[in-house]
Enzyme design. Structure first.
Site, PDB file in Angstrom:
ATOM      1  N   THR A  74      62.821  45.281 -35.030  1.00  0.00           N
ATOM      2  CA  THR A  74      63.587  44.054 -35.183  1.00  0.00           C
ATOM      3  C   THR A  74      65.064  44.370 -34.979  1.00  0.00           C
ATOM      4  O   THR A  74      65.575  45.378 -35.467  1.00  0.00           O
ATOM      5  CB  THR A  74      63.352  43.474 -36.599  1.00  0.00           C
ATOM      6  OG1 THR A  74      61.952  43.257 -36.742  1.00  0.00           O
ATOM      7  CG2 THR A  74      64.088  42.160 -36.780  1.00  0.00           C
ATOM      8  N   THR A 112      54.282  46.288 -28.442  1.00  0.00           N
ATOM      9  CA  THR A 112      54.217  44.853 -28.752  1.00  0.00           C
ATOM     10  C   THR A 112      55.539  44.214 -28.365  1.00  0.00           C
ATOM     11  O   THR A 112      56.600  44.665 -28.792  1.00  0.00           O
ATOM     12  CB  THR A 112      53.937  44.652 -30.245  1.00  0.00           C
ATOM     13  OG1 THR A 112      52.698  45.279 -30.534  1.00  0.00           O
ATOM     14  CG2 THR A 112      53.867  43.182 -30.600  1.00  0.00           C
ATOM     15  N   LEU A 201      51.151  38.840 -30.563  1.00  0.00           N
ATOM     16  CA  LEU A 201      51.915  38.243 -31.658  1.00  0.00           C
ATOM     17  C   LEU A 201      51.055  37.224 -32.400  1.00  0.00           C
ATOM     18  O   LEU A 201      51.100  37.114 -33.628  1.00  0.00           O
ATOM     19  CB  LEU A 201      53.180  37.545 -31.132  1.00  0.00           C
ATOM     20  CG  LEU A 201      54.264  38.429 -30.525  1.00  0.00           C
ATOM     21  CD1 LEU A 201      55.506  37.591 -30.186  1.00  0.00           C
ATOM     22  CD2 LEU A 201      54.661  39.548 -31.463  1.00  0.00           C
ATOM     23  N   ASN A 204      48.426  38.921 -34.772  1.00  0.00           N
ATOM     24  CA  ASN A 204      49.038  39.418 -36.006  1.00  0.00           C
ATOM     25  C   ASN A 204      49.496  38.274 -36.906  1.00  0.00           C
ATOM     26  O   ASN A 204      49.379  38.345 -38.126  1.00  0.00           O
ATOM     27  CB  ASN A 204      50.196  40.358 -35.684  1.00  0.00           C
ATOM     28  CG  ASN A 204      49.690  41.769 -35.414  1.00  0.00           C
ATOM     29  OD1 ASN A 204      48.521  42.068 -35.661  1.00  0.00           O
ATOM     30  ND2 ASN A 204      50.541  42.628 -34.911  1.00  0.00           N
ATOM     31  N   PHE A 206      48.128  35.283 -37.140  1.00  0.00           N
ATOM     32  CA  PHE A 206      46.937  34.693 -37.778  1.00  0.00           C
ATOM     33  C   PHE A 206      46.416  35.582 -38.904  1.00  0.00           C
ATOM     34  O   PHE A 206      46.035  35.090 -39.970  1.00  0.00           O
ATOM     35  CB  PHE A 206      45.825  34.479 -36.735  1.00  0.00           C
ATOM     36  CG  PHE A 206      45.853  33.119 -36.108  1.00  0.00           C
ATOM     37  CD1 PHE A 206      46.948  32.702 -35.363  1.00  0.00           C
ATOM     38  CD2 PHE A 206      44.794  32.241 -36.262  1.00  0.00           C
ATOM     39  CE1 PHE A 206      46.990  31.441 -34.786  1.00  0.00           C
ATOM     40  CE2 PHE A 206      44.819  30.973 -35.694  1.00  0.00           C
ATOM     41  CZ  PHE A 206      45.919  30.568 -34.952  1.00  0.00           C
ATOM     42  N   CYS A 256      53.906  46.131 -38.442  1.00  0.00           N
ATOM     43  CA  CYS A 256      53.643  45.090 -37.445  1.00  0.00           C
ATOM     44  C   CYS A 256      53.829  43.662 -37.944  1.00  0.00           C
ATOM     45  O   CYS A 256      54.527  42.870 -37.314  1.00  0.00           O
ATOM     46  CB  CYS A 256      52.232  45.240 -36.909  1.00  0.00           C
ATOM     47  SG  CYS A 256      52.023  46.735 -35.944  1.00  0.00           S
ATOM     48  N   ARG A 413      45.809  45.427 -56.136  1.00  0.00           N
ATOM     49  CA  ARG A 413      44.883  45.371 -55.001  1.00  0.00           C
ATOM     50  C   ARG A 413      43.489  44.898 -55.407  1.00  0.00           C
ATOM     51  O   ARG A 413      42.577  44.886 -54.581  1.00  0.00           O
ATOM     52  CB  ARG A 413      44.762  46.762 -54.368  1.00  0.00           C
ATOM     53  CG  ARG A 413      46.061  47.262 -53.756  1.00  0.00           C
ATOM     54  CD  ARG A 413      46.384  46.510 -52.489  1.00  0.00           C
ATOM     55  NE  ARG A 413      47.541  47.062 -51.806  1.00  0.00           N
ATOM     56  CZ  ARG A 413      47.856  46.768 -50.556  1.00  0.00           C
ATOM     57  NH1 ARG A 413      47.118  45.934 -49.864  1.00  0.00           N
ATOM     58  NH2 ARG A 413      48.928  47.272 -50.003  1.00  0.00           N
TER      59      ARG A 413
HETATM   60  C1  UDX Z   1      47.779  45.267 -38.052  1.00  0.00           C
HETATM   61  C2  UDX Z   1      46.662  44.540 -37.296  1.00  0.00           C
HETATM   62  O1  UDX Z   1      45.498  44.465 -38.130  1.00  0.00           O
HETATM   63  C3  UDX Z   1      46.341  45.271 -36.004  1.00  0.00           C
HETATM   64  O2  UDX Z   1      45.384  44.547 -35.256  1.00  0.00           O
HETATM   65  C4  UDX Z   1      47.615  45.422 -35.177  1.00  0.00           C
HETATM   66  O3  UDX Z   1      47.342  46.146 -34.001  1.00  0.00           O
HETATM   67  C5  UDX Z   1      48.681  46.112 -35.991  1.00  0.00           C
HETATM   68  O4  UDX Z   1      48.912  45.403 -37.217  1.00  0.00           O
HETATM   69  P1  UDX Z   1      47.926  47.417 -39.620  1.00  0.00           P
HETATM   70  O5  UDX Z   1      49.320  46.975 -39.890  1.00  0.00           O
HETATM   71  O6  UDX Z   1      47.676  48.838 -39.264  1.00  0.00           O
HETATM   72  O7  UDX Z   1      47.281  46.549 -38.426  1.00  0.00           O
HETATM   73  O8  UDX Z   1      47.041  47.143 -40.927  1.00  0.00           O
HETATM   74  P2  UDX Z   1      46.164  45.920 -41.487  1.00  0.00           P
HETATM   75  O9  UDX Z   1      44.829  46.453 -41.816  1.00  0.00           O
HETATM   76  O10 UDX Z   1      46.208  44.734 -40.632  1.00  0.00           O
HETATM   77  O11 UDX Z   1      46.875  45.628 -42.878  1.00  0.00           O
HETATM   78  C6  UDX Z   1      48.192  45.080 -42.946  1.00  0.00           C
HETATM   79  C7  UDX Z   1      48.580  44.835 -44.389  1.00  0.00           C
HETATM   80  O12 UDX Z   1      47.831  43.745 -44.937  1.00  0.00           O
HETATM   81  C8  UDX Z   1      48.318  46.021 -45.319  1.00  0.00           C
HETATM   82  O13 UDX Z   1      49.398  46.138 -46.228  1.00  0.00           O
HETATM   83  C9  UDX Z   1      47.044  45.629 -46.027  1.00  0.00           C
HETATM   84  O14 UDX Z   1      46.901  46.264 -47.270  1.00  0.00           O
HETATM   85  C10 UDX Z   1      47.247  44.122 -46.163  1.00  0.00           C
HETATM   86  N1  UDX Z   1      45.998  43.372 -46.328  1.00  0.00           N
HETATM   87  C11 UDX Z   1      45.031  43.415 -45.356  1.00  0.00           C
HETATM   88  C12 UDX Z   1      45.821  42.559 -47.445  1.00  0.00           C
HETATM   89  O15 UDX Z   1      46.689  42.488 -48.326  1.00  0.00           O
HETATM   90  N2  UDX Z   1      44.666  41.815 -47.558  1.00  0.00           N
HETATM   91  C13 UDX Z   1      43.684  41.843 -46.603  1.00  0.00           C
HETATM   92  O16 UDX Z   1      42.673  41.141 -46.788  1.00  0.00           O
HETATM   93  C14 UDX Z   1      43.874  42.676 -45.476  1.00  0.00           C
END
Ligand code: UDX
Length: 434
Positions: A74, A112, A201, A204, A206, A256, A413
């Site tokens: 950013t 991205t 975008l 992510n 959604f 992300c 969590r």
């Molecule tokens: C994300 C997208 O899932 C992935 O497709 C993209 O390429 C990159 O960004 P990432 O950031 O690695 O991946 O992790 P992700 O599993 O999506 O989790 C993101 C955050 O959401 C984490 O802090 C996770 O703990 C949190 N999370 C996830 C929740 O709080 N609840 C959920 O149900 C799922």
């Protein structure tokens, strides 16, 4: 790229970076990132058809296809600061490719990027009179950290976007051919360039929106006696909604979600769509609110004062199975604790080195301890911020006996058995439960 090398021995894959220390790490036994299964994939191909180096110009010259995977953080300055993507590294890379090339190539956007970035890439790459052309293809990456290898082995889809011209379609097919070595053809989706850029975008946004939706309702559950995990289970059974990404938490983190949504917000503003921008911005706002209100809840449960109290923070990574701490809600929690003059004692299964770096300005005010039992000793509270399975499996009775009383556990969590913990004597709060 390591997965491509592993699956496609007929391709030579060369990874180059300006950071020599990082390249050295990739060439060593200690890879610079922790990701389950990655080491095995790298080792299966390294030295055969997978190479890491710093000779950028020579590697550009040799390559037929270049995947550009530079960071697009950013922007922190000038127009769009705080929202827009900083594309300076991308632009430098495009200029570098042009300067070092003596033949045409396919240039793949792997980073991205905002929609229509390929337009500027093309202006740079094809604006000279070098006598050969570059074809730009968008191939966003959807892997998630912690499950990257499984995601790459068996992706829901691979997305490849290109111009709908003869050359554009040929370039898309060239990239599709790589993935077709292990991904079924029906999962390789091809689109126009702009759809591909904007899909990343959108995906992510959604995903993050689902978490913010469930987290917003977790607050209503706490007020009413409804239980957010039961609700997530009930609504997730509706096949139109689906069960994934409905886990309430202290907030989403990672490199992300926030960055990409703010980028989307900026794009909407730029194209004169303030209502759409506000809609997506609220996803980020709810996320920040969720983390902040979690700290306040803990504070309220501890007689509104935690100054001078030892508070153990279990987990600093933004999610389990990674050492990545970027935008981790645990970091915000620690800052909140410090503002209240508590003494945070942080433990994590993999992320303590990164935590030490992130907290370098306050290292005299925090403690970093590898052993969770040690971290909990004499603490007034434990704040579980990362869902490491190891924390669910701890001997909680032993932990209870070593803590100051009353001993509080805040499960940020919802992975612990609250009823059991209460029976042991803990005061217990979790997300979205009264
Ligand atoms: C994300 C997208 O899932 C992935 O497709 C993209 O390429 C990159 O960004 P990432 O950031 O690695 O991946 O992790 P992700 O599993 O999506 O989790 C993101 C955050 O959401 C984490 O802090 C996770 O703990 C949190 N999370 C996830 C929740 O709080 N609840 C959920 O149900 C799922």
């Amino acid at each position: 790229m390591a997965m491509i090398a592993k699956k496609c021995p007929q391709y030579q894959v060369k990874i180059v970076d300006i950071n020599a220390a990082r390249i050295d790490a990739w060439n060593s036994d200690n890879l610079p990132v922790y990701e389950p299964g990655l080491k095995e994939v790298v080792e299966s191909a390294r030295g055969k058809n997978l190479f890491f180096g710093t000779d950028i110009d020579a590697s550009i010259k040799e390559a037929d296809i270049i995947f550009v995977s530079v960071n697009t953080p950013t922007k922190t300055f000038g127009f769009g600061a705080g929202k827009a993507s900083d594309l300076q590294y991308l632009e430098k890379t495009a200029r570098n490719i042009l300067a070092a090339s003596n033949s045409g190539k396919i240039v793949v956007e792997k980073s991205t990027l905002p929609v229509r970035t390929a337009e500027s890439m093309e202006r740079i790459l094809n604006g000279s009179d070098k006598g050969f052309r570059f074809d730009i293809v968008s191939n966003p990456e959807f892997l998630a950290e912690g499950s990257a290898i499984a995601d790459l082995e068996n992706p829901d889809r691979v997305l490849i976007g290109g111009h709908q011209s003869k050359e554009g379609l040929a370039a898309v097919e060239e990239i599709a051919k790589i993935y077709a070595n292990w991904v079924p053809r029906e999962r390789i989706i091809t689109t126009n360039l702009w759809s591909s850029e904007l899909s990343k975008l959108t995906a992510n946004a959604f995903l993050a929106q689902r978490i913010s939706s469930v987290n917003s309702l977790s607050a209503l559950c706490e007020k009413t006696g409804a239980n957010i995990d039961e609700i997530a289970n009930a609504i997730g059974k509706d096949s139109r909604i689906g069960s994934k990404f409905l886990k309430a938490s202290i907030g989403f983190g990672g490199s992300c979600f926030k960055k990409d949504i703010l980028n989307l917000v900026y794009l909407c503003e730029h194209y004169g769509l303030p209502e759409v921008a506000a809609y997506w911005e609220s996803v980020v706002k709810i996320n920040e609110w969720q983390t902040n209100r979690s700290v306040k809840r803990v504070l309220r449960s501890m007689f509104n004062t935690i100054a001078g109290k030892k508070v153990a923070v279990f987990g600093f990574a933004f999610k389990a199975n990674t050492n990545d701490t970027r935008e981790s809600p645990a970091h915000l929690v620690v800052r909140g604790l410090l503002e209240e003059q508590a003494i945070p004692v942080i433990t994590d299964c993999k992320a303590l080195p990164d935590a030490r770096r992130d907290l370098s300005d306050v290292l005299d005010k925090v403690q970093l301890i590898e052993d969770p039992y040690e971290a909990a000793k004499d603490a007034h509270a434990i704040l579980l911020c990362t869902e490491w399975q190891q924390y669910a499996d701890l001997d909680w009775k032993k932990i209870y006996n070593s803590m100051s009383k009353p001993a509080l556990v805040f499960d940020g969590r919802n992975i612990l058995n609250g009823e059991e913990l209460k029976k042991m004597g803990f005061e217990f709060i979790s997300i979205g439960k009264a």
